[in-house]
Design an enzyme around this catalytic site. Structure first.
Site, mmCIF file in Angstrom:
data_model
loop_
_atom_site.group_PDB
_atom_site.id
_atom_site.type_symbol
_atom_site.label_atom_id
_atom_site.label_comp_id
_atom_site.label_asym_id
_atom_site.label_seq_id
_atom_site.Cartn_x
_atom_site.Cartn_y
_atom_site.Cartn_z
ATOM 1 N N SER A 146 -29.133 15.903 -20.436
ATOM 2 C CA SER A 146 -29.039 15.676 -21.877
ATOM 3 C C SER A 146 -30.416 15.252 -22.350
ATOM 4 O O SER A 146 -31.181 14.632 -21.596
ATOM 5 C CB SER A 146 -28.022 14.569 -22.189
ATOM 6 O OG SER A 146 -28.164 14.113 -23.525
ATOM 7 N N TYR A 159 -25.526 5.935 -20.370
ATOM 8 C CA TYR A 159 -25.569 7.395 -20.373
ATOM 9 C C TYR A 159 -27.016 7.882 -20.290
ATOM 10 O O TYR A 159 -27.355 8.733 -19.455
ATOM 11 C CB TYR A 159 -24.903 7.915 -21.645
ATOM 12 C CG TYR A 159 -24.843 9.422 -21.761
ATOM 13 C CD1 TYR A 159 -23.882 10.155 -21.079
ATOM 14 C CD2 TYR A 159 -25.732 10.115 -22.579
ATOM 15 C CE1 TYR A 159 -23.806 11.527 -21.191
ATOM 16 C CE2 TYR A 159 -25.669 11.495 -22.703
ATOM 17 C CZ TYR A 159 -24.711 12.205 -22.009
ATOM 18 O OH TYR A 159 -24.643 13.572 -22.123
#
Length: 256
Positions: A146, A159
């Site tokens: 990501s 995350y």
């Protein structure tokens, strides 16, 4: 030059989290180029639906139910691949999860859940599959990360930490495993139309904030990410390793 540099005929691939979103698109694109693909998910009904869909398209696929965040399931998965195919040429570490909170609000259990799913599963699956990948002599490992691993996002610190760690893991494994003819790369998407972010994209203000930071003024389709992943698996990418390709509509280069 090889005539099949844009095909994957005879290759065996495994994609984690491959019954929805980006993972599903990756599995179908790899299969469409001739690979036999292992479909991996925690839910058997989703695996069955995906296998049925792929069979109707004439694709070759097998399924296995596993929660790759669990050591026991990872070991069972590796054993299944050894027993059923005995080979693996492509490993796509796609599975991921998130809990969006402020840093001061995470419990240790939530932190561990994110790290076990996003980071530990990636490292240990790559490690466990190394012997099969080495036997391939032209293997590819690709991790779906990501842009949260490249810059700050509102997605939450744990995350982002896992995705940033995977960027470094990609570099380390690429250097370590080059002698084994295993290429290791990563793809880092920006917001993509997947179930993981569906609720967020329905928030009109949140969506507008995303578009304002994206030069291409739209979110990605899963197939736009899967194509980047698939390219890195192809013989055509045979001299590319240790790289992280942002598929982000220009987000990470957008200044003021």
């Amino acid at each position: 030059m090889k005539n099949n540099r844009w095909r994957l005929d005879g290759k065996t691939a495994l994609v984690t989290g491959s019954t929805k979103g980006i993972g599903k698109a990756i599995a179908e694109e790899l299969a469409g180029l001739g690979a036999e693909v292992y479909i991996i998910s925690r839910h058997q009904n989703e695996i069955d639906d995906q296998l049925n869909s792929m069979t109707k398209k004439g694709f070759s696929a097998k399924g296995f139910r596993a929660d790759v965040s669990l050591p026991g399931d990872r070991e069972k998965l590796v054993s299944f691949v050894k027993e059923t195919s005995g080979k693996l040429d492509i490993l796509v570490n796609n599975v991921g999860t998130n809990i969006r909170k402020k840093s001061v609000e995470y419990s240790e259990e939530e932190f561990d859940h994110i790290f076990n799913t996003n980071l530990r599963s990636n490292f240990f699956l790559s490690q466990l599959f190394y012997p099969l990948l080495k036997e391939s002599t032209e293997a590819a490992v690709v991790s779906v990360l990501s842009v949260a691993g490249l810059t700050h996002l509102r997605s939450g610190s744990p995350y982002g930490m896992t995705k940033a760690a995977l960027v470094q893991l990609t570099k380390n494994l690429a250097a370590e495993w080059a002698d084994s003819q295993i290429r290791v790369n990563a793809v880092a998407p920006w917001y993509t139309k997947t179930p993981l972010v569906e609720a967020l994209l329905q928030n009109k203000q949140y969506l507008q904030d995303i578009l304002d930071r994206t030069p291409m003024k739209r979110v990605a389709e899963p197939e736009e990410v899967s194509s980047a992943v698939t390219f890195l698996c192809l013989p055509a990418a045979s001299y590319i390793t240790g790289q992280c390709l942002a598929v982000d509509g220009g987000f990470t280069i957008y200044g003021f």
